[in-house]
Design an enzyme around this catalytic site. Structure first.
Site, PDB file in Angstrom:
ATOM      1  N   CYS B  83       0.834  -1.209   0.000  1.00 16.86           N
ATOM      2  CA  CYS B  83       0.000   0.000   0.000  1.00 16.86           C
ATOM      3  C   CYS B  83       0.871   1.262   0.000  1.00 16.86           C
ATOM      4  O   CYS B  83       1.597   1.480  -0.954  1.00 16.86           O
ATOM      5  CB  CYS B  83      -1.002  -0.038   1.160  1.00 16.86           C
ATOM      6  SG  CYS B  83      -2.309   1.189   0.975  1.00 16.86           S
ATOM      7  N   HIS B 191      -3.921  -4.942  -0.252  1.00 11.50           N
ATOM      8  CA  HIS B 191      -3.505  -5.468   1.048  1.00 11.50           C
ATOM      9  C   HIS B 191      -3.557  -6.989   1.024  1.00 11.50           C
ATOM     10  O   HIS B 191      -4.622  -7.569   1.249  1.00 11.50           O
ATOM     11  CB  HIS B 191      -4.415  -4.930   2.150  1.00 11.50           C
ATOM     12  CG  HIS B 191      -4.176  -3.495   2.445  1.00 11.50           C
ATOM     13  ND1 HIS B 191      -3.237  -3.070   3.358  1.00 11.50           N
ATOM     14  CD2 HIS B 191      -4.711  -2.378   1.909  1.00 11.50           C
ATOM     15  CE1 HIS B 191      -3.215  -1.749   3.391  1.00 11.50           C
ATOM     16  NE2 HIS B 191      -4.104  -1.302   2.515  1.00 11.50           N
ATOM     17  N   GLU B 193      -2.540  -8.974   3.187  1.00  7.00           N
ATOM     18  CA  GLU B 193      -2.870  -9.462   4.540  1.00  7.00           C
ATOM     19  C   GLU B 193      -4.369  -9.410   4.816  1.00  7.00           C
ATOM     20  O   GLU B 193      -4.837  -9.921   5.817  1.00  7.00           O
ATOM     21  CB  GLU B 193      -2.072  -8.670   5.588  1.00  7.00           C
ATOM     22  CG  GLU B 193      -2.552  -7.255   5.883  1.00  7.00           C
ATOM     23  CD  GLU B 193      -2.136  -6.197   4.856  1.00  7.00           C
ATOM     24  OE1 GLU B 193      -1.701  -6.566   3.739  1.00  7.00           O
ATOM     25  OE2 GLU B 193      -2.267  -4.998   5.175  1.00  7.00           O
TER      26      GLU B 193
END
Lengths: 257, 211
Positions: B83, B191, B193
């Protein structure tokens, strides 16, 4: 190939248990929040919202531990709301593993809090919760007002004007709950959803009232929402997330299947 | 023991990234959240996360010497930017009335604008949610179907000047660079994650990547 509309199951958590009431009464137990969150993640939910509805200070630690446990197992965005009143509250929840926080009453009493929070942590993690109720009479031009205390207290603030102001202050997204509809399963208030969604440039999550899969479709198509939130229809096994996504996709809505 | 250093420069949510890395790390690999240059120097691979305003991010990166650490790291080990941790690797960002960035990748970070359209539809900004990523050949995409969706949340997007460095693109009103790579460096706008199974797969691939 565009952006998928999102389905967001909502966990209303009271004293460490997922509950769901109808307009804040008649609470039914829906299980352990970590298990429920894991189930929705496995089903392909696009995000999860965790609302701490006790929000009394003595239960804060339980909430933090639960958020930590969910964040350790669920790798989709997690929003935490309920009792977020200070910069420190936000920091605590982000450190526990939340990706966004939802600010409600605190924003109404102190709009500068939203500005400060967005500057500190970035707009991407600041969701402003708007609880709106229709106040115009039949035959009058539609008008919605912000309510606090679970829909009991009117504030005199126009919901659409409030949304425009909160966007200027740095909100990254709105969670818009219709207090007339919440928990009664008659569908979202599409009027206010569309009015706010078209007045702002940030995404809007429609919330409050989803009782069947057509309501989810209407929230996106007629309400112009970017995401739909639902609780009861998923908690008690009436529908699963994949079933809802397929139903919406079959009606021409772009979904992550 | 193998270690992965997640660089902590006080900006953003490192816990999500660290927890996801721990979830996919091979046995014996340790995930460390740190700003200690020695730990970062000794790590086997490094993750540069970041959320929030880029001016504040770059200010902290310079104050803590993270820019020098990153330049050192990419000489000899894998680095993953996520990001804003991707955006700071480019030369310049339009955000906060213009911010000079690290310049490890040629190109700029631009604003979507409030008047973004596609197919007659007015698009929301930030770009928030699950979008498809068109991949180019790279080991970090192993076992991830081309066109899979990843979770994005951003109002500014990267445009790399050297198209040979683009590892993935995404369409959202504009064609934006979703993944960039150069030698030991791989950077993503989305993202991983927070991108469920596909995101975890990409993180797992990063932990096994030997460029």
């Amino acid at each position: 190939m565009g952006l998928a509309k999102r389905i967001i199951p909502c966990l209303d958590v009271d004293n460490g248990r997922v509950v769901k009431g109808v307009q804040f009464v008649d609470i039914r137990d829906a299980g352990d929040p970590v298990e429920v969150a894991r189930r929705y993640d496995e089903q392909g939910a696009d995000e999860i919202i965790f609302l701490d509805i006790t929000a009394s200070s003595d239960n804060r630690d339980t909430t933090v531990h639960t958020v930590e446990a969910i964040a350790g197992e669920v790798f989709i965005p997690l929003t935490v709301g309920g009792g977020i009143r200070t910069i420190e509250d936000i920091r605590t929840m982000l450190n526990a593993g939340a990706d966004k926080v939802s600010i409600n009453t605190a924003a109404v009493f102190n709009p500068e809090f939203v500005r400060e929070a967005a500057q500190k942590f970035g707009s991407q993690c600041i969701v402003v919760a708007i609880d709106a109720k229709k106040v115009s009479k039949p035959g009058e031009k539609d008008r919605w007002e912000i309510f606090t205390y679970g829909g009991r207290k009117p504030t005199g603030i126009d919901a659409v004007e409030w949304a425009i102001k909160m966007e200027e202050y740095g909100a990254g997204e709105f969670m818009l709950t219709s207090m007339d509809q919440d928990g009664v399963k008659n569908g979202y208030d599409l009027g206010v959803t569309k009015a706010i969604s078209e007045a702002v440039v940030i995404p809007v999550i429609a919330s409050g009232g989803a009782g069947n899969l057509d309501h989810l479709v209407d929230g996106i198509k007629k309400g112009k929402a970017d995401a739909v939130l639902a609780a009861s229809i998923f908690h008690f096994g009436e529908h699963t997330v994949p079933e809802a996504k397929q139903y919406m996709a079959d009606r021409g809505i772009e979904m992550r299947l | 023991m193998q270690t992965v250093a997640v660089i902590d420069y006080g900006m953003g949510n490192l816990h999500s990234a660290a927890k996801a890395l721990e979830h996919v790390a091979p046995e014996g690999m340790k995930v460390l959240i740190t700003s200690d240059s020695k730990v970062i120097h000794n790590a086997d691979r490094v993750v540069l996360p970041g959320v929030g305003a880029i001016r504040d991010c770059m200010a902290e990166i310079r104050r803590l010497g993270v820019d020098e650490m990153v330049k050192d790291v990419v000489k000899n080990k894998p680095l993953l930017g996520i990001c804003v941790g991707m955006q700071v690797l480019l030369a310049h960002s339009e955000e906060n009335s213009g911010v000079e960035c690290m310049g490890l990748l040629p190109g700029n970070v631009r604003y979507f604008g409030r008047d973004l359209h596609e197919d007659g539809e007015h698009l929301k900004v930030p770009h928030m949610g699950w979008s498809r990523v068109a991949q180019s050949d790279h080991p970090l995409w192993n076992d991830i179907e081309d066109g899979s969706r990843f979770y994005f949340v951003h109002s500014y997007y990267a445009q790399c000047e050297d198209r040979s460095l683009v590892a993935g693109t995404c369409q959202y009103g504009v064609r934006l660079d979703a993944a960039l790579t150069r030698d030991n460096l791989f950077a993503v706008q989305f993202h991983p994650e927070k991108s469920a199974a596909c995101g975890l797969k990409l993180l797992g691939n990063f932990l096994r990547w030997n460029p």
